[in-house]
Every structure is written in structure tokens, then in C-alpha cells.
Design an enzyme around this catalytic site. Sequence first.
Site, PDB file in Angstrom:
ATOM      1  N   GLN A 134     -51.093  58.949  97.303  1.00  0.00           N
ATOM      2  CA  GLN A 134     -51.624  59.362  98.605  1.00  0.00           C
ATOM      3  C   GLN A 134     -53.151  59.440  98.592  1.00  0.00           C
ATOM      4  O   GLN A 134     -53.810  59.031  99.545  1.00  0.00           O
ATOM      5  CB  GLN A 134     -51.052  60.734  99.010  1.00  0.00           C
ATOM      6  CG  GLN A 134     -49.589  60.697  99.403  1.00  0.00           C
ATOM      7  CD  GLN A 134     -49.322  59.899 100.666  1.00  0.00           C
ATOM      8  OE1 GLN A 134     -50.096  59.901 101.615  1.00  0.00           O
ATOM      9  NE2 GLN A 134     -48.214  59.174 100.670  1.00  0.00           N
TER      10      GLN A 134
ATOM     11  N   HIS B  75     -47.344  68.072 101.516  1.00  0.00           N
ATOM     12  CA  HIS B  75     -45.961  68.542 101.300  1.00  0.00           C
ATOM     13  C   HIS B  75     -46.035  70.072 101.212  1.00  0.00           C
ATOM     14  O   HIS B  75     -47.006  70.618 100.686  1.00  0.00           O
ATOM     15  CB  HIS B  75     -45.391  67.928 100.013  1.00  0.00           C
ATOM     16  CG  HIS B  75     -44.019  68.408  99.637  1.00  0.00           C
ATOM     17  ND1 HIS B  75     -43.009  68.591 100.563  1.00  0.00           N
ATOM     18  CD2 HIS B  75     -43.475  68.741  98.443  1.00  0.00           C
ATOM     19  CE1 HIS B  75     -41.918  69.012  99.934  1.00  0.00           C
ATOM     20  NE2 HIS B  75     -42.176  69.109  98.653  1.00  0.00           N
TER      21      HIS B  75
ATOM     22  N   GLU C 202     -33.475  64.877  99.369  1.00  0.00           N
ATOM     23  CA  GLU C 202     -33.513  64.200  98.069  1.00  0.00           C
ATOM     24  C   GLU C 202     -32.362  64.646  97.164  1.00  0.00           C
ATOM     25  O   GLU C 202     -31.865  63.854  96.367  1.00  0.00           O
ATOM     26  CB  GLU C 202     -34.887  64.330  97.387  1.00  0.00           C
ATOM     27  CG  GLU C 202     -35.311  65.718  96.998  1.00  0.00           C
ATOM     28  CD  GLU C 202     -36.829  65.854  96.829  1.00  0.00           C
ATOM     29  OE1 GLU C 202     -37.578  64.982  97.292  1.00  0.00           O
ATOM     30  OE2 GLU C 202     -37.262  66.866  96.232  1.00  0.00           O
TER      31      GLU C 202
HETATM   32  P1  NDP Z   1     -49.717  61.354  92.382  1.00  0.00           P
HETATM   33  O1  NDP Z   1     -48.811  61.717  91.298  1.00  0.00           O
HETATM   34  O2  NDP Z   1     -49.869  59.904  92.731  1.00  0.00           O
HETATM   35  O3  NDP Z   1     -51.180  61.990  92.098  1.00  0.00           O
HETATM   36  C1  NDP Z   1     -51.844  61.662  91.013  1.00  0.00           C
HETATM   37  C2  NDP Z   1     -53.287  62.187  91.118  1.00  0.00           C
HETATM   38  O4  NDP Z   1     -53.324  63.563  90.771  1.00  0.00           O
HETATM   39  C3  NDP Z   1     -54.169  61.432  90.149  1.00  0.00           C
HETATM   40  O5  NDP Z   1     -55.460  61.303  90.709  1.00  0.00           O
HETATM   41  C4  NDP Z   1     -54.159  62.381  88.960  1.00  0.00           C
HETATM   42  O6  NDP Z   1     -55.256  62.214  88.130  1.00  0.00           O
HETATM   43  C5  NDP Z   1     -54.223  63.711  89.671  1.00  0.00           C
HETATM   44  N1  NDP Z   1     -53.815  64.814  88.820  1.00  0.00           N
HETATM   45  C6  NDP Z   1     -52.652  64.921  88.124  1.00  0.00           C
HETATM   46  N2  NDP Z   1     -52.632  66.081  87.438  1.00  0.00           N
HETATM   47  C7  NDP Z   1     -53.811  66.704  87.710  1.00  0.00           C
HETATM   48  C8  NDP Z   1     -54.387  67.916  87.294  1.00  0.00           C
HETATM   49  N3  NDP Z   1     -53.729  68.741  86.465  1.00  0.00           N
HETATM   50  N4  NDP Z   1     -55.620  68.225  87.738  1.00  0.00           N
HETATM   51  C9  NDP Z   1     -56.280  67.406  88.584  1.00  0.00           C
HETATM   52  N5  NDP Z   1     -55.792  66.234  89.027  1.00  0.00           N
HETATM   53  C10 NDP Z   1     -54.564  65.896  88.590  1.00  0.00           C
HETATM   54  O7  NDP Z   1     -49.367  62.209  93.664  1.00  0.00           O
HETATM   55  P2  NDP Z   1     -48.819  61.711  95.083  1.00  0.00           P
HETATM   56  O8  NDP Z   1     -49.904  61.005  95.803  1.00  0.00           O
HETATM   57  O9  NDP Z   1     -47.498  61.075  94.896  1.00  0.00           O
HETATM   58  O10 NDP Z   1     -48.543  63.128  95.776  1.00  0.00           O
HETATM   59  C11 NDP Z   1     -49.589  63.954  96.228  1.00  0.00           C
HETATM   60  C12 NDP Z   1     -49.038  64.873  97.309  1.00  0.00           C
HETATM   61  O11 NDP Z   1     -48.596  64.079  98.394  1.00  0.00           O
HETATM   62  C13 NDP Z   1     -47.841  65.695  96.855  1.00  0.00           C
HETATM   63  O12 NDP Z   1     -47.907  66.954  97.482  1.00  0.00           O
HETATM   64  C14 NDP Z   1     -46.655  64.904  97.386  1.00  0.00           C
HETATM   65  O13 NDP Z   1     -45.513  65.691  97.622  1.00  0.00           O
HETATM   66  C15 NDP Z   1     -47.244  64.398  98.690  1.00  0.00           C
HETATM   67  N6  NDP Z   1     -46.612  63.193  99.235  1.00  0.00           N
HETATM   68  C16 NDP Z   1     -46.455  62.086  98.446  1.00  0.00           C
HETATM   69  C17 NDP Z   1     -45.924  60.929  98.966  1.00  0.00           C
HETATM   70  C18 NDP Z   1     -45.841  59.691  98.148  1.00  0.00           C
HETATM   71  O14 NDP Z   1     -45.462  58.669  98.693  1.00  0.00           O
HETATM   72  N7  NDP Z   1     -46.160  59.664  96.870  1.00  0.00           N
HETATM   73  C19 NDP Z   1     -45.469  60.852 100.380  1.00  0.00           C
HETATM   74  C20 NDP Z   1     -45.785  62.037 101.138  1.00  0.00           C
HETATM   75  C21 NDP Z   1     -46.295  63.162 100.561  1.00  0.00           C
HETATM   76  P3  NDP Z   1     -55.094  61.292  86.797  1.00  0.00           P
HETATM   77  O15 NDP Z   1     -55.074  59.882  87.295  1.00  0.00           O
HETATM   78  O16 NDP Z   1     -56.318  61.632  86.030  1.00  0.00           O
HETATM   79  O17 NDP Z   1     -53.818  61.717  86.133  1.00  0.00           O
HETATM   80 MG    MG Z   2     -40.031  63.368  99.716  1.00  0.00          MG
END
Ligand code: NDP
Ligand code: MG
Length: 330
Positions: free
Chosen positions: A28, A108, A195
Site C-alpha cells: 500500500q 485497516h 478471511e
Molecule cells: P506491507 O507488508 O507491504 O508493508 C511493508 C512495509 O512496512 C515496508 O516498507 C517495510 O519495511 C515496513 N515495515 C515492516 N516492519 C516494519 C517495522 N517494524 N518498522 C517500520 N517499518 C516496517 O504492508 P501492506 O501494504 O500489505 O499493509 C499495510 C496496511 O494496509 C495494513 O494495515 C494492511 O492491513 C492494510 N491493507 C493492505 C492491503 C494490501 O493489499 N496489502 C489492502 C488494504 C489494506 P521493510 O521493507 O524495510 O521491511
Molecule cells: Mg483483508
Amino acid sequence: MAKIYYEKDAKPEVLEGQKIAIIGYGSQGHAHAQNLTDSGLDVVVGLREGDPDIETVKGLGIAVATVEEAAAMGDIVMILIPDDVQARVYRDSIRPGLKSGNALFFAHGFNIHYSQIVPPDDIDVIMVAPKGPGPMVRQMFVEGGGVPSLVAVYQDYSGMALDRGLAYAKGLGAARAGVIETTFKEETETDLFGEQAVLCGGCSELIKAGFDTLVEAGYQPEIAYFECLHELKLIVDLIHYHGISGMRQRVSDTAEYGDLTRGPEVISPEVREVMKGILDDVQTGRFASEWVLENQANRATMEALRRREAEHPIEELGKQLRSMMSWLNE
Ligand code: NDP
Ligand code: MG
């Protein structure tokens, strides 16, 4: 029926002069950061030190800072990191930078609805949740469209929380498609239930139960795999594009008659009762507590279950059969 907002309902001026901190650059995060920037909004991406995406973001001409710095700079702080790390990162790196009148955004509702994050009273708490994966959110925007999104207000300190949410959704491109109003409670509970009961839990167990039934009755596992797993995509695609009736029009009459008469036997009244129990666990927070504790226990149960599931015969067999289908190997 739900209230649906479009571009004409958004007041982009509420974000004028406001800095938007996007925390995380994953599925996202990359889409939000780029779409909002292309919409003329002032974005800074917050990443951990040493994150390789720092260079990617800089290369796009978008500002980047540490999570702490971005949270402190942002009038709007959107948290787009995995749900199970949000509470810790919020406490350590985001909360200290929040100022009165800021807005905390989520995609979310889990952490807010189940009190893993308890925000201060003097900020807005808003959800803008695209109903599609990040790459789709970006692609649709670039093509001039958008992915429908949910909007919800949990806390309205400024008196303009909904307008902030809608302006953000417009910048994301979502208001071109439609922004559906919901609540943190509704989004979170329906997401977890969906889910568990249908999409992931219900579907995987249905596939395995069908496969096991055929194999135990002496049919060849290869044939059972195609019937109970491989062909599911065909049917799901038909349902996705044409609805359930549209799918039934497109399969044979024999398949449709079997569906109409045998389907309700599979998903029997007892199964529907079980679904109510699953929903109850979600509504009472029993599932949420279990999952939070499971994470504190280093996911002992989850890892054991993952191992056991990976050993199911359908998995090894599946690898072999999928390797015969060149179009499945990306
Ligand atoms: P991702 O798993 O793709 O996010 C990864 C990102 O978070 C990377 O930039 C990663 O950095 C960073 N990250 C991971 N751990 C940490 C940490 N401890 N501290 C700081 N940064 C961190 O997430 P999504 O995009 O899938 O989901 C994000 C939100 O969006 C969630 O709330 C999800 O429920 C919601 N959502 C997601 C959807 C989807 O399609 N995926 C759809 C609708 C909502 P690094 O690369 O360095 O690990
Ligand atoms: Mg979902």
C-alpha cells in the site's frame, strides 16, 4: 445501504499546506506515496534507517525521513506497515511526534478497534482502506481510474475528519471509483470474519476436504487435485466477473443442478452455526486477544500449524503438477 462518496464530495482544500507522512513503503505504501504526490499533495515517506527503499523513494523525487522524523513532520500520518508491528512502532516512533490537531490514518482497523493503539484525544483517527492490493491502487490511478475504498472516522477532534479522509481518498484516486462509508468496527470485524470463514480458512479447508474425500475413496490424487483445487480459479473468476448467477449460467446444466441441490448440503445449517461462533469470537475480541498473545509467544502455534499443513499430500503433489503447466510458472 452504505453512503458512497465521489470526487465532487471531496474538499481538497482541507489538505492544503498539510504534510502527509506515509509510514512504510510496501504494497500500500508505495501506491499511496506516489498517487498522493502525483495529485499535488505534500508527501514524506517514513522508513527505517538502512531500508533499501530509501533510494527508490528519493529516486522518485519524494521526500524521505526516518519513521520518527516523518511522524513528527506530518500533519497527517498514515500507517502502512504490517498490522502486527503497528502497535510497537506507534508507541516507539510515531506517538512521540503526534501534535494536537494531527490526523492518524489507517488502511485497516484492527489496532484501533482492538485497542492495541490507543491514540490521544486531541487528534483525528481516520481510515482510508482501498479494496484492492497496492499495485492495483497505483496502476488504476496511472490509467486515470481508481480502486474503490472505504472511509471511516473513529475520532473527530478537528471537526473535519471525514473531509480529511475524503480529500485523502481523492488524492489516492479512490474517489473516482467511489468511497464507501463504514466504521472501524464494521471494517475490522467483517475483514476478519471474511478471511476466516470464507476466503482463506473456509476455502482452504473446503479444497482439502474435497481432495481427501476423493483420495480416500481410491481415486488418483492427480485427478483429485485438478477437480478440487486447480479448477477453482475458473469458477472464482466467473463469480468475480459475473456474480453467482452469472457463474451458473456459464457452467453446464449438470454442474448447475449439482450446485443448487448439493451445495446447501456441504454448507449445512450446522456449518452456518459454526460461522456464527467464528463471528462471535471476532466480535468479542477473543480472536484478537488470541492473535496478539500468539505473537507475544513467538507464534508457537502458528509455526507448528504451518509445518503440519505444508506436509499435506496436496502440497507436494501440487508442486509437481504445477510444474507441468508452464503458464503457472510466472
Ligand atoms: P506491507 O507488508 O507491504 O508493508 C511493508 C512495509 O512496512 C515496508 O516498507 C517495510 O519495511 C515496513 N515495515 C515492516 N516492519 C516494519 C517495522 N517494524 N518498522 C517500520 N517499518 C516496517 O504492508 P501492506 O501494504 O500489505 O499493509 C499495510 C496496511 O494496509 C495494513 O494495515 C494492511 O492491513 C492494510 N491493507 C493492505 C492491503 C494490501 O493489499 N496489502 C489492502 C488494504 C489494506 P521493510 O521493507 O524495510 O521491511
Ligand atoms: Mg483483508
